[in-house]
Design a protein around this motif. Structure first.
Motif, short mmCIF file in Angstrom:
data_model
loop_
_atom_site.label_atom_id
_atom_site.label_comp_id
_atom_site.label_asym_id
_atom_site.label_seq_id
_atom_site.Cartn_x
_atom_site.Cartn_y
_atom_site.Cartn_z
N LEU A 265 12.59 2.44 7.92
CA LEU A 265 11.86 2.41 9.18
C LEU A 265 10.44 2.96 9.02
O LEU A 265 9.49 2.42 9.60
CB LEU A 265 12.62 3.19 10.26
N SER A 266 10.28 3.99 8.20
CA SER A 266 8.94 4.52 7.93
C SER A 266 8.09 3.48 7.21
O SER A 266 6.91 3.28 7.54
CB SER A 266 9.01 5.79 7.09
N PHE A 267 8.68 2.81 6.24
CA PHE A 267 7.98 1.76 5.51
C PHE A 267 7.47 0.68 6.47
O PHE A 267 6.29 0.33 6.47
CB PHE A 267 8.94 1.14 4.47
N LEU A 268 8.36 0.19 7.33
CA LEU A 268 7.99 -0.90 8.23
C LEU A 268 6.99 -0.45 9.30
O LEU A 268 6.10 -1.20 9.68
CB LEU A 268 9.24 -1.49 8.87
N GLY B 290 0.81 -1.22 0.00
CA GLY B 290 0.00 0.00 0.00
C GLY B 290 0.84 1.27 0.00
O GLY B 290 1.96 1.29 -0.53
N SER B 291 0.33 2.30 0.62
CA SER B 291 1.03 3.60 0.62
C SER B 291 2.37 3.52 1.35
O SER B 291 3.29 4.29 1.05
CB SER B 291 0.14 4.69 1.23
N ALA B 292 2.52 2.59 2.28
CA ALA B 292 3.81 2.44 2.99
C ALA B 292 4.93 2.11 2.02
O ALA B 292 6.07 2.54 2.21
CB ALA B 292 3.69 1.35 4.06
N ALA C 20 16.72 -6.02 7.87
CA ALA C 20 16.68 -4.64 7.37
C ALA C 20 16.24 -3.69 8.47
O ALA C 20 16.78 -2.59 8.62
CB ALA C 20 15.74 -4.55 6.17
N GLU C 21 15.26 -4.10 9.26
CA GLU C 21 14.74 -3.26 10.34
C GLU C 21 15.83 -2.98 11.38
O GLU C 21 16.03 -1.84 11.80
CB GLU C 21 13.55 -3.96 10.98
N MET C 22 16.54 -4.02 11.79
CA MET C 22 17.59 -3.83 12.80
C MET C 22 18.77 -3.03 12.25
O MET C 22 19.34 -2.20 12.95
CB MET C 22 18.06 -5.17 13.35
#
Length: 196
Positions: free
Chosen positions: A123-126, A91-93, A165-167
């Protein structure tokens, strides 16, 4: 090797772990060169600061680049299909990391010192993904991973990619906060913990 940072409570003439290591490895006295402007102690402080701050952030950014390099490349047939699927399920993320929204040479900017750009977008995406979207994104990523290369694929491989990726992005963000921290901020930190 673990680098020990010098804290304000240490005596200035007391060599720390890194200074001792450099003196032993270089077979140089701590005040070498005598009468010179820079000593082993100075070199140790420079090395400690670089390895704890800049190098760590650069390594985490390099790892983020490696993670994205494991995905299909934009501009290829496989890449076009992959990034469309990421956009559809995320989606928009997904616009936070979609190649069409990252203005071309985004990864090149990391080499030019834009240390936090990819990390903040990732980080915004997740953060914006809902639980079901994260599962769907993991499936899409996992389906693109080469099982022969990584030994995993599917939802599990995709979830590993997302967690890694997040870490890595979090480590870049955490290291970049040091740019705004003054020596007084650091001393306040140590003083608060000494008094706790």
């Amino acid at each position: 090797m673990i680098v020990n940072r010098r804290v304000a409570s240490e005596q200035p003439d007391e060599p720390d772990e890194l200074e001792q290591h450099l003196a032993e490895r270089l077979n140089a006295p701590l005040d070498w060169p005598e009468g010179g402007g820079i000593t082993v102690s100075h070199v140790a402080r420079i090395a400690a600061a670089a390895s704890c701050d800049t190098a760590y952030s650069q390594a985490a950014n390099g790892h983020l680049i490696d993670l994205f390099a494991a995905l299909p490349l934009p501009g290829t047939t496989e890449g076009k299909s992959f990034w469309e699927r990421i956009r559809d399920v995320g989606g928009s993320a997904a616009w936070n990391i979609h190649p069409a929204n990252m203005s071309g040479p985004f990864f090149d900017r990391i080499h030019d010192g834009n240390e936090g750009g990819i990390a903040s977008r990732l980080l915004s995406f997740l953060a914006e993904l809902g639980p079901s979207q994260r599962i769907a994104v993991a499936e899409v990523i996992g389906s693109a991973l080469d099982n022969a290369t990584f030994g995993v694929s599917g939802g599990y491989g995709g979830e590993l990619w997302l967690r890694d990726a997040e870490m890595s992005a979090w480590r870049v963000a955490l290291a970049s906060r040091r740019e705004f921290e003054t020596s007084q901020d650091r001393e306040r930190f140590f003083e608060a913990w000494r008094r706790a």
